[in-house]
Design a protein around this motif. Structure first.
Motif, mmCIF file in Angstrom:
data_model
loop_
_atom_site.group_PDB
_atom_site.id
_atom_site.type_symbol
_atom_site.label_atom_id
_atom_site.label_comp_id
_atom_site.label_asym_id
_atom_site.label_seq_id
_atom_site.Cartn_x
_atom_site.Cartn_y
_atom_site.Cartn_z
ATOM 1 N N ASP A 240 0.815 -1.357 0.068
ATOM 2 C CA ASP A 240 -0.060 0.024 -0.064
ATOM 3 C C ASP A 240 0.881 1.421 -0.008
ATOM 4 O OD1 ASP A 240 -2.305 -1.605 0.033
ATOM 5 O OD2 ASP A 240 -2.331 -1.481 2.273
ATOM 6 N N LEU A 241 2.118 1.283 0.357
ATOM 7 C CA LEU A 241 2.937 2.460 0.544
ATOM 8 C C LEU A 241 3.915 2.581 -0.691
ATOM 9 C CD1 LEU A 241 4.419 1.794 4.055
ATOM 10 C CD2 LEU A 241 1.973 2.392 3.598
ATOM 11 N N MET A 242 3.884 1.510 -1.743
ATOM 12 C CA MET A 242 4.755 1.729 -2.591
ATOM 13 C C MET A 242 4.568 2.691 -3.701
ATOM 14 S SD MET A 242 6.210 -1.659 -5.047
ATOM 15 C CE MET A 242 4.805 -2.149 -5.585
ATOM 16 N N ASP A 243 3.295 2.788 -4.202
ATOM 17 C CA ASP A 243 2.710 3.675 -4.938
ATOM 18 C C ASP A 243 3.215 5.026 -5.106
ATOM 19 O OD1 ASP A 243 1.681 4.073 -7.740
ATOM 20 O OD2 ASP A 243 0.048 5.033 -6.697
ATOM 21 N N LYS A 244 3.277 5.565 -3.857
ATOM 22 C CA LYS A 244 3.470 6.846 -3.776
ATOM 23 C C LYS A 244 4.748 7.098 -2.962
ATOM 24 C CE LYS A 244 -0.478 8.460 -2.179
ATOM 25 N NZ LYS A 244 -1.639 9.268 -1.591
ATOM 26 N N GLY A 245 5.521 5.825 -2.567
ATOM 27 C CA GLY A 245 6.573 6.023 -1.824
ATOM 28 C C GLY A 245 6.479 6.652 -0.409
ATOM 29 N N VAL A 246 5.160 6.329 0.197
ATOM 30 C CA VAL A 246 4.961 7.098 1.586
ATOM 31 C C VAL A 246 5.694 6.132 2.562
ATOM 32 C CG1 VAL A 246 3.015 8.093 0.622
ATOM 33 C CG2 VAL A 246 2.651 5.790 1.696
#
Length: 313
Positions: A240-246
């Motif tokens: 879930d964190l990968m797309d925006k690099g959060v």
């Protein structure tokens, strides 16, 4: 003094008893307590679960308060010192922070823990010149956090419920507010940020708001969870964190961010000064006498706008 005999509903387990005070030892002071604040973490501990781990029942209540040092009359406040919900308490001198003359002791009792937490939260990620969402921006920590972030140069979007609470968030320093009881939070935040999202989200709720908080982040944003008001921590899926690099982090309280007692005293002192300059950061959540301690702990469960106090007469 007030104590909890066991985990359970405050009205059933909180009692006021007489107890012998030890003589103050080296580095300690006898303090006449003016007011002790009731904290959400104590109420969570009464439910059992993680916050009750390591406790030996009965447990003395209260760890934050204000009063006067017996013998000198010095006005002080403190946190954390278990057993503060009492007429008198023997406390470590190192924790006692002078209260400015311009601040009433009942106000100071509501400041120390919330102000300390807010300062530590504000240091998790650099936010000067950037935007941040603060959930519960009208609550005790939320108001302080909003003010600390705003004074540090961040643009704060305060999330609160109802017009009265959104107005309180604005008074604390929020540049923009969202009424979560009337508006779609994500839609409102993205409309305000032009679809960019924010650099940080401070979320004291937990599971029920996790997905929304994650969605509010812009690229390489940081979600800071603290407080666990819902008693339901989210499970983090790294995908879930990968797309925006959060980033997602769990704030662990003072133990995770403090560099000793001198650091604690400085941050509490800064919070007291902030309360003098910006009275709107401190709200009245209700006041009860020591004999009514059980009702004070019940009152916290309803989510008052400010810290509930137990006062000594």
């Amino acid at each position: 003094m007030a104590r909890a005999s066991r985990p359970g509903v405050p009205r059933e387990v909180v009692e006021v008893v007489e107890a012998d005070l030890p003589e103050p030892g080296p580095g300690e002071a006898l303090v006449r307590v003016a007011a002790a604040a009731v904290n959400q973490s104590e109420v969570l501990a009464l439910r059992g679960g993680p916050y009750a781990q390591g406790l030996t029942w009965p447990v003395p209540l209260g760890y934050e308060g204000s009063g006067t040092v017996v013998g000198t009359g010095e006005r002080v406040c403190w946190t954390p010192a278990p057993g503060s919900c009492a007429d008198l308490a023997v406390l470590p001198r190192a924790l006692l922070v002078p209260v400015p003359d311009a601040l009433e002791l009942t106000v100071a009792a509501r400041v120390a823990s919330a102000g300390l937490t807010a300062s530590l939260l504000a240091d998790v990620v650099p936010l000067e010149g950037r935007s941040a969402v603060v959930w519960g921006a009208a609550g005790p920590v939320g108001r302080m956090l909003t003010a600390v972030l705003a004074e540090g140069g961040a643009e704060v979007i305060g999330i609160a419920s109802g017009r009265g609470r959104t107005a309180a968030a604005r008074a604390a320093g929020a540049a923009h507010t969202v009424d979560r009881s009337a508006d779609d939070v994500a839609r409102a935040v993205f409309a305000y940020t032009g679809g960019a999202g924010v650099a940080a989200v401070f979320d004291p709720v937990g599971g029920p708001t996790y997905r929304t908080s994650l969605a509010l982040l812009g690229r390489r944003g940081c979600l800071v969870n603290y407080g666990d008001l819902a008693d339901d921590l989210p499970r983090v899926d790294l995908m879930d964190l990968m797309d925006k690099g959060v980033f997602v982090t769990k704030f662990g309280g003072a133990g995770a961010g403090l560099d000793g007692v001198d650091h604690l005293r400085r941050l509490v002192g800064k919070a007291l000064d902030l309360a003098v300059r910006r009275p709107a950061v401190v709200a009245d959540g209700g006041t009860f006498e020591l004999a009514e301690a059980a009702e004070a702990y019940e009152a916290v469960r309803s989510g008052p706008p400010g810290k509930v106090l137990v006062v000594s007469r």
